[in-house]
Design a protein around this motif. Structure first.
Motif, PDB file in Angstrom:
ATOM      1  N   TRP A 278       7.284 -60.752   3.414  1.00  0.00           N
ATOM      2  CA  TRP A 278       6.038 -60.275   2.793  1.00  0.00           C
ATOM      3  C   TRP A 278       5.045 -61.358   2.412  1.00  0.00           C
ATOM      4  O   TRP A 278       3.901 -61.055   2.068  1.00  0.00           O
ATOM      5  N   ASN A 279       5.452 -62.630   2.419  1.00  0.00           N
ATOM      6  CA  ASN A 279       4.517 -63.700   2.045  1.00  0.00           C
ATOM      7  C   ASN A 279       3.992 -64.447   3.262  1.00  0.00           C
ATOM      8  O   ASN A 279       3.543 -65.582   3.164  1.00  0.00           O
ATOM      9  N   GLY A 280       4.095 -63.813   4.431  1.00  0.00           N
ATOM     10  CA  GLY A 280       3.702 -64.476   5.677  1.00  0.00           C
ATOM     11  C   GLY A 280       2.196 -64.647   5.785  1.00  0.00           C
ATOM     12  O   GLY A 280       1.430 -64.079   5.010  1.00  0.00           O
ATOM     13  N   PRO A 281       1.776 -65.463   6.779  1.00  0.00           N
ATOM     14  CA  PRO A 281       0.347 -65.678   6.967  1.00  0.00           C
ATOM     15  C   PRO A 281      -0.336 -64.346   7.315  1.00  0.00           C
ATOM     16  O   PRO A 281       0.245 -63.516   7.996  1.00  0.00           O
ATOM     17  N   GLY A 282      -1.496 -64.142   6.814  1.00  0.00           N
ATOM     18  CA  GLY A 282      -2.217 -62.903   7.136  1.00  0.00           C
ATOM     19  C   GLY A 282      -1.910 -61.767   6.191  1.00  0.00           C
ATOM     20  O   GLY A 282      -2.599 -60.752   6.158  1.00  0.00           O
ATOM     21  N   GLU A 283      -0.840 -61.913   5.379  1.00  0.00           N
ATOM     22  CA  GLU A 283      -0.496 -60.838   4.424  1.00  0.00           C
ATOM     23  C   GLU A 283      -1.362 -60.919   3.169  1.00  0.00           C
ATOM     24  O   GLU A 283      -1.485 -59.953   2.430  1.00  0.00           O
ATOM     25  N   ALA A 313       6.896 -73.292   6.434  1.00  0.00           N
ATOM     26  CA  ALA A 313       7.036 -72.002   7.115  1.00  0.00           C
ATOM     27  C   ALA A 313       5.710 -71.219   7.144  1.00  0.00           C
ATOM     28  O   ALA A 313       5.657 -70.112   7.672  1.00  0.00           O
ATOM     29  N   GLY A 314       4.663 -71.792   6.534  1.00  0.00           N
ATOM     30  CA  GLY A 314       3.362 -71.105   6.506  1.00  0.00           C
ATOM     31  C   GLY A 314       3.351 -69.904   5.580  1.00  0.00           C
ATOM     32  O   GLY A 314       2.563 -68.973   5.767  1.00  0.00           O
ATOM     33  N   LEU A 315       4.239 -69.917   4.569  1.00  0.00           N
ATOM     34  CA  LEU A 315       4.299 -68.792   3.626  1.00  0.00           C
ATOM     35  C   LEU A 315       3.476 -69.093   2.380  1.00  0.00           C
ATOM     36  O   LEU A 315       3.361 -70.254   1.972  1.00  0.00           O
ATOM     37  N   LYS A 371      -3.132 -69.845  -1.917  1.00  0.00           N
ATOM     38  CA  LYS A 371      -1.857 -69.646  -1.191  1.00  0.00           C
ATOM     39  C   LYS A 371      -0.680 -69.962  -2.104  1.00  0.00           C
ATOM     40  O   LYS A 371       0.465 -69.598  -1.844  1.00  0.00           O
ATOM     41  N   CYS A 372      -0.963 -70.718  -3.178  1.00  0.00           N
ATOM     42  CA  CYS A 372       0.079 -71.104  -4.128  1.00  0.00           C
ATOM     43  C   CYS A 372      -0.354 -70.595  -5.503  1.00  0.00           C
ATOM     44  O   CYS A 372      -1.450 -70.923  -5.957  1.00  0.00           O
ATOM     45  N   GLN A 373       0.462 -69.771  -6.144  1.00  0.00           N
ATOM     46  CA  GLN A 373       0.048 -69.184  -7.427  1.00  0.00           C
ATOM     47  C   GLN A 373       1.119 -69.419  -8.496  1.00  0.00           C
ATOM     48  O   GLN A 373       2.302 -69.507  -8.184  1.00  0.00           O
ATOM     49  N   LEU A 374       0.661 -69.506  -9.732  1.00  0.00           N
ATOM     50  CA  LEU A 374       1.571 -69.872 -10.822  1.00  0.00           C
ATOM     51  C   LEU A 374       1.312 -69.029 -12.053  1.00  0.00           C
ATOM     52  O   LEU A 374       0.160 -68.802 -12.422  1.00  0.00           O
ATOM     53  N   MET A 375       2.410 -68.557 -12.677  1.00  0.00           N
ATOM     54  CA  MET A 375       2.291 -68.003 -14.034  1.00  0.00           C
ATOM     55  C   MET A 375       2.969 -68.971 -15.003  1.00  0.00           C
ATOM     56  O   MET A 375       4.168 -69.275 -14.859  1.00  0.00           O
ATOM     57  N   VAL A 376       2.219 -69.462 -15.961  1.00  0.00           N
ATOM     58  CA  VAL A 376       2.770 -70.308 -17.025  1.00  0.00           C
ATOM     59  C   VAL A 376       3.303 -69.314 -18.064  1.00  0.00           C
ATOM     60  O   VAL A 376       2.569 -68.840 -18.925  1.00  0.00           O
ATOM     61  N   ALA A 377       4.591 -68.968 -17.944  1.00  0.00           N
ATOM     62  CA  ALA A 377       5.171 -67.935 -18.813  1.00  0.00           C
ATOM     63  C   ALA A 377       5.818 -68.619 -20.008  1.00  0.00           C
ATOM     64  O   ALA A 377       6.989 -69.009 -19.963  1.00  0.00           O
ATOM     65  N   SER A 378       5.038 -68.823 -21.053  1.00  0.00           N
ATOM     66  CA  SER A 378       5.549 -69.533 -22.226  1.00  0.00           C
ATOM     67  C   SER A 378       4.721 -69.191 -23.455  1.00  0.00           C
ATOM     68  O   SER A 378       3.526 -68.942 -23.353  1.00  0.00           O
TER      69      SER A 378
END
Ligand SMILES: Cc1cc2nc3c(=O)[nH]c(=O)nc-3n(C[C@H](O)[C@H](O)[C@H](O)COP(=O)(O)OP(=O)(O)OC[C@H]3O[C@@H](n4cnc5c(N)ncnc54)[C@H](O)[C@@H]3O)c2cc1C
Length: 474
Positions: A278-283, A313-315, A371-378
């Protein structure tokens, strides 16, 4: 607009909304151009002006109660005792007005909607979580029917998460939490973990192979598992696939929880399989995120390897970064098994590791964009400060690929300050009936004992705001 409102403080008890509107203007003015640029956030409790007095009193009482260790240790026994003494209805009403009201959104979709609308009015977003309870070693609740029931609840949660924030795009990304051991048995995860950890682990246990089986629905026979385990794995993969497929369809991002180290390698294998699909290119994802716990010694290295593998892997790559909730149990298991304790030697080392992981992820986000996402869960003010400071230095937009996460009913002085300044802030929200949620809450409270105990600063800020209101009336 605030000056048009009559000065009738008692109204504030009845209508928190009146208060909210009055304080909203003042805080917006204080925040200045915060949405356009960075400024150091102040976690001094000033944002509590946005809340009604009744809410503040409840928060103060509940947080005080939760800092009393016997209440957490004997929570379930005390609940049963209260039911006998007061009856089911009255004890239920007391819980609803206190602990349940503070930490839970409600039971029905309508109640959850009401809670979420209130949060949105304060600049916060929902991160719904289906509360499911099972001890990793318990023999009960292991039939497929229990997991299928959880699957239905997860699919409903996807729909609810999306419907709460219609129309798409208006309210930013829609996220929800997913606990893998609600869909597959901890026993199977333990077994898979033991095989993954063996030197030269079988090539059968590759994310690509599992992703293919999930997608095609073809029967998968792993030689390391017996027939019954293979059947359960097949059913589990199908459940995970159905949740991810539905979430992708409804454009809801799934944040998979991290659990114990004796399960995590199997959970990672399953998350990597979902990510492959599900995290492939184009998704346009990442639709499936993993959670990394900074209290584990090997987390920084695993995070670096995972980010680089996704890039190769281009994910797309999504990470929820936490300190970790299961420290006591991890230490106990290591002691009983005579193995090395996987957790950091002390709190300072966990904080240092959290900072290193945060730096690593923010650098990736700055380089790779959404393409890279982060939740700072603190709930930690230092970590949140560090994240906002580095976001500015690295030129990461406020409401972009980095967001913040805190639990509903906790650390509102941090969440509200972030939300008012224009950052994307999510409150992790459990929902469900009293009977379902109270055992879940007690367990979470037992796991987060140190956090509840450390809510001293929040309690001081709540008292300070209540004192301020009282003095204004005199
Ligand atoms: C939105 C959200 C999602 C979450 N999802 C997960 C999840 O998927 N998996 C999970 O495990 N947890 C999860 N948590 C809980 C999280 O891991 C922490 O337990 C909790 O947030 C407290 O950490 P803190 O950074 O907020 O606060 P702080 O009070 O700064 O940190 C407390 C934490 O520090 C660590 N710590 C405390 N004492 C020591 C010590 N002596 N030695 C080493 N380390 C120590 C522990 O991890 C403890 O929980 C989640 C929390 C949030 C807000």
């Amino acid at each position: 607009m605030g000056h048009l409102l009559p000065k009738t403080p008692y109204l504030e008890w009845l209508h928190p909304g009146v208060m909210m509107l009055r304080a909203w203007g003042a805080l917006r003015a204080q925040a200045g151009h915060s949405a356009l640029g960075w400024q150091a956030l102040s976690f001094d409790g000033g944002v509590f002006r946005l809340k009604g007095t009744g809410e503040l009193v409840r928060a103060l009482l509940v947080l005080r109660l939760c800092s009393w260790p016997p209440l957490i240790t004997h929570g379930l026994a005390l609940q049963a005792w209260a039911q006998r003494l007061l009856g089911v209805r009255l004890s239920g009403a007391v819980l609803r007005a206190s602990v349940y009201g503070q930490f839970v959104a409600g039971e029905t979709a309508q109640e959850v909607r009401g809670c979420v609308q209130q949060l949105q009015g304060l600049g916060l977003r929902p991160l719904l979580a289906v509360p499911t309870e099972e001890e990793p070693d318990s023999a009960g609740k292991t039939g497929e029917a229990w997991y299928e029931g959880n699957l239905r609840a997860m699919l409903q949660c996807v729909d609810l998460s999306r419907d709460l924030l219609e129309p798409p795009g208006l309210a930013g990304n829609v996220l929800m939490q997913l606990k893998v051991t609600a869909l597959t048995s901890p026993r199977l995860c333990k077994e898979l973990t033991s095989w993954i950890r063996r030197p030269g682990a079988s090539l059968e246990l590759s994310p690509e192979r599992l992703a293919e089986a999930m997608d095609s629905g073809q029967e998968l026979q792993l030689s390391c598992l017996n027939d019954e385990q293979n059947r359960h794995l097949q059913a589990s993969l199908s459940r995970l696939h159905r949740v991810a497929q539905h979430a992708r369809l409804r454009q809801v991002q799934l944040l998979v929880d991290a659990e114990y180290t004796f399960l995590n390698p199997a959970l990672c294998l399953l998350v990597d399989s979902l990510a492959t699909r599900w995290n492939g290119p184009g998704e346009g994802g990442p639709w499936v995120w993993n959670t990394y716990q900074a209290y584990l010694k090997d987390t920084h290295e695993r995070l670096r390897q995972a980010a680089e593998a996704a890039d190769r892997a281009g994910l797309t790559f999504g990470v929820k970064l936490v300190r970790g909730a299961y420290m006591d149990k991890e230490k106990e298991v290591a002691r009983l098994q005579g193995t090395e304790d996987p957790t950091q030697p002390d709190y300072l080392a966990t904080c240092q590791n959290y900072n290193r992981c945060l730096e690593l992820m923010l650098t990736y986000v700055a380089q790779r964009g959404p393409k890279c996402q982060l939740m700072v869960a603190s709930h930690n003010e230092e970590s949140v400060h560090q994240a906002t400071k580095r976001m500015r230095e690295l030129g990461i937009p406020l409401d972009g690929p980095v967001c913040f996460g805190q639990l509903l009913g906790m650390c509102d002085h941090v969440s509200l300050a972030l939300g008012q300044a224009g950052y994307a802030v999510y409150k992790s929200i459990p929902y469900g009936s009293l009977e379902e949620v109270i055992p879940y809450l007690i367990r979470r409270a037992q796991e987060n004992r140190s956090v509840l105990h450390g809510a001293r600063r929040e309690r001081e800020l709540l008292s300070q705001e209540l004192r301020r209101r009282l003095l204004r009336k005199i």
